[in-house]
Design an enzyme around this catalytic site. Sequence first.
Site, PDB file in Angstrom:
ATOM      1  CE  LYS A 196      -3.517   2.530   2.491  1.00 46.31           C
ATOM      2  NZ  LYS A 196      -4.641   2.480   3.422  1.00 46.31           N
ATOM      3  CE  LYS A 254      -6.118   1.929  -0.523  1.00 44.32           C
ATOM      4  NZ  LYS A 254      -6.580   1.948   0.842  1.00 44.32           N
TER       5      LYS A 254
HETATM    6  C1  PBG Z   1      -6.914   3.844   5.550  1.00 48.16           C
HETATM    7  C2  PBG Z   1      -7.459   3.542   4.202  1.00 48.16           C
HETATM    8  C3  PBG Z   1      -7.367   4.388   3.105  1.00 48.16           C
HETATM    9  C4  PBG Z   1      -8.005   3.766   2.055  1.00 48.16           C
HETATM   10  C5  PBG Z   1      -8.474   2.542   2.517  1.00 48.16           C
HETATM   11  N1  PBG Z   1      -8.120   2.411   3.863  1.00 48.16           N
HETATM   12  C6  PBG Z   1      -6.806   5.748   2.982  1.00 48.16           C
HETATM   13  C7  PBG Z   1      -5.550   6.071   3.617  1.00 48.16           C
HETATM   14  O1  PBG Z   1      -4.645   5.240   3.727  1.00 48.16           O
HETATM   15  O2  PBG Z   1      -5.450   7.206   4.039  1.00 48.16           O
HETATM   16  C8  PBG Z   1      -8.124   4.392   0.701  1.00 48.16           C
HETATM   17  C9  PBG Z   1      -9.150   3.885  -0.215  1.00 48.16           C
HETATM   18  C10 PBG Z   1      -9.468   4.799  -1.335  1.00 48.16           C
HETATM   19  O3  PBG Z   1      -8.867   5.878  -1.535  1.00 48.16           O
HETATM   20  O4  PBG Z   1     -10.377   4.448  -2.064  1.00 48.16           O
HETATM   21  N2  PBG Z   1      -6.672   2.801   6.401  1.00 48.16           N
END
Ligand code: PBG
Length: 329
Positions: A196, A254
């Site tokens: 991520k 992601k």
């Molecule tokens: C945070 C989380 C995020 C997303 C999913 N879980 C955002 C972040 O890391 O700030 C993002 C999903 C998206 O942008 O569609 N745990």
Amino acid sequence: MYPLRRNRRLRTTETIRSLVRETIISPNDFLVPLFVVEGKGVKEEIASMPNYYRYSLDLLAKEVKELWNLGLKSVLLFVKVPENLKDNSGTEALNAEGLMQRAIKTVKDAVPEMLVMTDVALDPYSIFGHDGIVSEGKILNDDTTAVLAEMALSHAKAGADFVAPSDMMDGRIFEMRTLLEDEGFHDTGIMSYSAKYASAFYGPFRDALDSAPVDKKDIPKNKNTYQMDPANREEAIKETLMDIQEGADIVMVKPGLCYLDIVRDIRNTVDVPVAVYQVSGEYAMIKAAAEKGWLDHDAVVLEQTTAIKRAGAQIIASYFAKDVAKLLF
Ligand code: PBG
């Protein structure tokens, strides 16, 4: 060699093109992210995500029935936590009667066969908008993973089929898997957000949950000390292999579009299913361009989701899942 070989022969009609097509997307490939809020009769559009909504539990039940009828059989739940329940230690995340725990039961009551995955991270519960406990300007790793493991257990007890840790703390998969095993939840799966990235494409999601890092003295303004550097490719393999060793059943990359090279690297390396999250910013970009009449919405959606599968994703988490299912119907 030309003219004995003419590649265009295989492209002359839609019939031959469909016969030789390498990648076919279907509703089976999709995981539908859903945003849940307290209240009754609430269906609020998210400002930066046109045509995407937060649902209260009663309307969530209705929505998942509709998804099931479209052939969408897996959901990924996120909750918007009321401000007064936020703190710096994830207390509300462990509440057996919390919004997430009730949402899991609501989905299972509405459609028992629906696969329910839940987001495991502290940011929606954090007064600071971070995925972990903050102390002296730092995000504490091991204190956070202990809470995340309890959170995963709480979701499993409420009926979640899979927990999906999105936090990027080190060792959280091990902590979770160990606790789930100790407590007898052998069949509860873990889908790990393994690679991520610290991406600028999460903005609309943070609007949806009101979960952005706060702008306060001594609070890190971004998530760069835990999410990955977008410049790194080799590191994604290391993260992913470690998560598999620690017990992840499914691994995830992601965001999607900017990271399809990573998706292919990982697909070629691992022996577990690979998921990709086409994130909120990717959704918002397409919506905005389509609204202006600059792009053909449906064609772009099908092209991008097909590209994600072609790159190596077996599972696609996407806000377009419902659009795709309807287009393929
Ligand atoms: C945070 C989380 C995020 C997303 C999913 N879980 C955002 C972040 O890391 O700030 C993002 C999903 C998206 O942008 O569609 N745990």
